[in-house]
Design a protein around this motif. Structure first.
Motif, PDB file in Angstrom:
ATOM      1  N   GLY A  26       0.838  -1.191   0.000  1.00 27.33           N
ATOM      2  CA  GLY A  26       0.000   0.000   0.000  1.00 27.33           C
ATOM      3  C   GLY A  26       0.874   1.242   0.000  1.00 27.33           C
ATOM      4  N   PHE A  27       0.870   1.963   1.114  1.00 29.86           N
ATOM      5  CA  PHE A  27       1.644   3.208   1.254  1.00 29.86           C
ATOM      6  C   PHE A  27       1.197   4.231   0.218  1.00 29.86           C
ATOM      7  CE2 PHE A  27       4.214  -0.203   2.975  1.00 29.86           C
ATOM      8  CZ  PHE A  27       4.559   0.291   4.216  1.00 29.86           C
ATOM      9  N   HIS A  28      -0.107   4.411   0.130  1.00 30.27           N
ATOM     10  CA  HIS A  28      -0.645   5.416  -0.783  1.00 30.27           C
ATOM     11  C   HIS A  28      -2.069   5.772  -0.355  1.00 30.27           C
ATOM     12  CE1 HIS A  28      -1.892   1.550  -2.823  1.00 30.27           C
ATOM     13  NE2 HIS A  28      -3.050   2.181  -2.744  1.00 30.27           N
ATOM     14  N   ALA A  29      -2.565   6.852  -0.962  1.00 35.10           N
ATOM     15  CA  ALA A  29      -3.978   7.210  -0.846  1.00 35.10           C
ATOM     16  C   ALA A  29      -4.521   7.314  -2.275  1.00 35.10           C
ATOM     17  CB  ALA A  29      -4.130   8.542  -0.116  1.00 35.10           C
ATOM     18  N   HIS A  30      -5.843   7.401  -2.399  1.00 33.44           N
ATOM     19  CA  HIS A  30      -6.459   7.587  -3.714  1.00 33.44           C
ATOM     20  C   HIS A  30      -7.270   8.879  -3.714  1.00 33.44           C
ATOM     21  CE1 HIS A  30      -5.393   3.868  -5.705  1.00 33.44           C
ATOM     22  NE2 HIS A  30      -5.584   3.241  -4.562  1.00 33.44           N
ATOM     23  N   ARG A  31      -7.172   9.599  -4.831  1.00 31.93           N
ATOM     24  CA  ARG A  31      -7.903  10.871  -4.956  1.00 31.93           C
ATOM     25  C   ARG A  31      -9.396  10.624  -5.115  1.00 31.93           C
ATOM     26  NH1 ARG A  31      -3.565  14.420  -6.410  1.00 31.93           N
ATOM     27  NH2 ARG A  31      -1.806  13.138  -7.034  1.00 31.93           N
ATOM     28  N   LYS A  32      -9.761   9.666  -5.962  1.00 29.44           N
ATOM     29  CA  LYS A  32     -11.164   9.495  -6.354  1.00 29.44           C
ATOM     30  C   LYS A  32     -11.697   8.078  -6.105  1.00 29.44           C
ATOM     31  CE  LYS A  32     -13.788   9.891 -10.655  1.00 29.44           C
ATOM     32  NZ  LYS A  32     -13.566   9.675 -12.081  1.00 29.44           N
ATOM     33  N   GLU A  81       2.684  15.017   0.274  1.00 27.25           N
ATOM     34  CA  GLU A  81       1.625  15.495  -0.634  1.00 27.25           C
ATOM     35  C   GLU A  81       0.252  15.096  -0.093  1.00 27.25           C
ATOM     36  OE1 GLU A  81       1.683  13.825  -4.570  1.00 27.25           O
ATOM     37  OE2 GLU A  81       0.063  15.131  -5.257  1.00 27.25           O
ATOM     38  N   PHE A  82       0.167  13.886   0.436  1.00 29.17           N
ATOM     39  CA  PHE A  82      -1.092  13.420   1.036  1.00 29.17           C
ATOM     40  C   PHE A  82      -1.526  14.353   2.180  1.00 29.17           C
ATOM     41  CE2 PHE A  82      -2.523  11.155   4.873  1.00 29.17           C
ATOM     42  CZ  PHE A  82      -3.847  10.930   4.504  1.00 29.17           C
ATOM     43  N   LEU A  83      -0.564  14.703   3.038  1.00 22.17           N
ATOM     44  CA  LEU A  83      -0.904  15.590   4.168  1.00 22.17           C
ATOM     45  C   LEU A  83      -1.396  16.943   3.662  1.00 22.17           C
ATOM     46  CD1 LEU A  83       1.940  14.855   6.760  1.00 22.17           C
ATOM     47  CD2 LEU A  83      -0.454  14.101   6.826  1.00 22.17           C
ATOM     48  N   GLU A  84      -0.753  17.458   2.625  1.00 21.92           N
ATOM     49  CA  GLU A  84      -1.187  18.753   2.050  1.00 21.92           C
ATOM     50  C   GLU A  84      -2.597  18.639   1.497  1.00 21.92           C
ATOM     51  OE1 GLU A  84       1.594  20.309  -0.838  1.00 21.92           O
ATOM     52  OE2 GLU A  84       3.199  20.065   0.658  1.00 21.92           O
ATOM     53  N   LEU A  85      -2.842  17.553   0.716  1.00 22.01           N
ATOM     54  CA  LEU A  85      -4.165  17.382   0.098  1.00 22.01           C
ATOM     55  C   LEU A  85      -5.256  17.200   1.149  1.00 22.01           C
ATOM     56  CD1 LEU A  85      -3.247  14.974  -2.833  1.00 22.01           C
ATOM     57  CD2 LEU A  85      -4.095  17.319  -3.059  1.00 22.01           C
ATOM     58  N   SER A  86      -4.899  16.567   2.276  1.00 17.55           N
ATOM     59  CA  SER A  86      -5.905  16.322   3.297  1.00 17.55           C
ATOM     60  C   SER A  86      -6.061  17.512   4.248  1.00 17.55           C
ATOM     61  CB  SER A  86      -5.598  15.039   4.086  1.00 17.55           C
ATOM     62  OG  SER A  86      -4.349  15.148   4.716  1.00 17.55           O
ATOM     63  N   GLY A  87      -5.335  18.585   3.950  1.00 21.39           N
ATOM     64  CA  GLY A  87      -5.498  19.833   4.709  1.00 21.39           C
ATOM     65  C   GLY A  87      -4.813  19.826   6.055  1.00 21.39           C
ATOM     66  N   CYS A  88      -3.845  18.920   6.227  1.00 22.40           N
ATOM     67  CA  CYS A  88      -3.155  18.832   7.530  1.00 22.40           C
ATOM     68  C   CYS A  88      -1.806  19.547   7.504  1.00 22.40           C
ATOM     69  CB  CYS A  88      -2.944  17.374   7.921  1.00 22.40           C
ATOM     70  SG  CYS A  88      -4.502  16.522   8.113  1.00 22.40           S
TER      71      CYS A  88
END
Ligand code: TYD
Length: 132
Positions: free
Chosen positions: A47-53, A125-132
């Motif tokens: 894993g080690f990822h998130a998904h946008r959509k 990048e994930f933290l930025e996208l999630s507003g943290c």
């Protein structure tokens, strides 16, 4: 934290058990893709990822494994060890899978075709996208 455990109806009788998954019913989206992870080597994490959509339902159809789910604010550990339960992830959640048992078969149903541009593989990048 935006995830849910979905309980599937299990048809059990003296022959054994059967679970049926249907798009837009027990699985709350149109299923465009199914993949499964098996023969995972000892000590491996994935894993080690998130998904946008992408929306996903993960079902451990055999054996067990654990997820770390991280929304940028908190981390939750989830054990999947029951073929009648699905882990529904709909939002931007960083996920890691670990502790796969030898016989583990982890099946994942997805709302979209495979698309590398939907992945967020960089934790900052994930933290930025999630507003943290
Ligand atoms: P990877 O993203 O590393 O899997 P995980 O996130 O579970 O650790 O995927 C491994 C390889 O499989 C990679 O080359 C991409 C490919 N792949 C597909 O072609 N289609 C898919 O639906 C998935 C999930 C992966």
């Amino acid at each position: 934290m935006s995830f849910k455990i979905v309980n599937f109806k299990c048809f059990g009788d003296d022959r054994g058990s059967l679970v049926a998954l249907e798009a837009n019913k027990s699985v709350p989206f149109n299923i465009k893709r199914v993949y499964y992870i098996f023969s995972t080597k000892d000590g491996v994490s994935r894993g080690f990822h998130a998904h946008r959509k992408l929306k996903q339902v993960a079902v451990c159809v055999k054996g067990s494994c654990r997820f770390v789910l991280d929304d940028g604010k908190q981390k939750t550990h989830v054990l999947l060890d029951d073929a009648t339960k699905g882990l529904l992830i709909e939002d931007l959640i960083w996920r890691e899978m670990y502790d796969f048992s030898h016989e583990c078969v982890l099946m994942v149903l997805g709302s979209e075709y495979y698309d590398e541009s939907d992945y967020v593989r960089d934790y900052e990048e994930f933290l930025e996208l999630s507003g943290c």
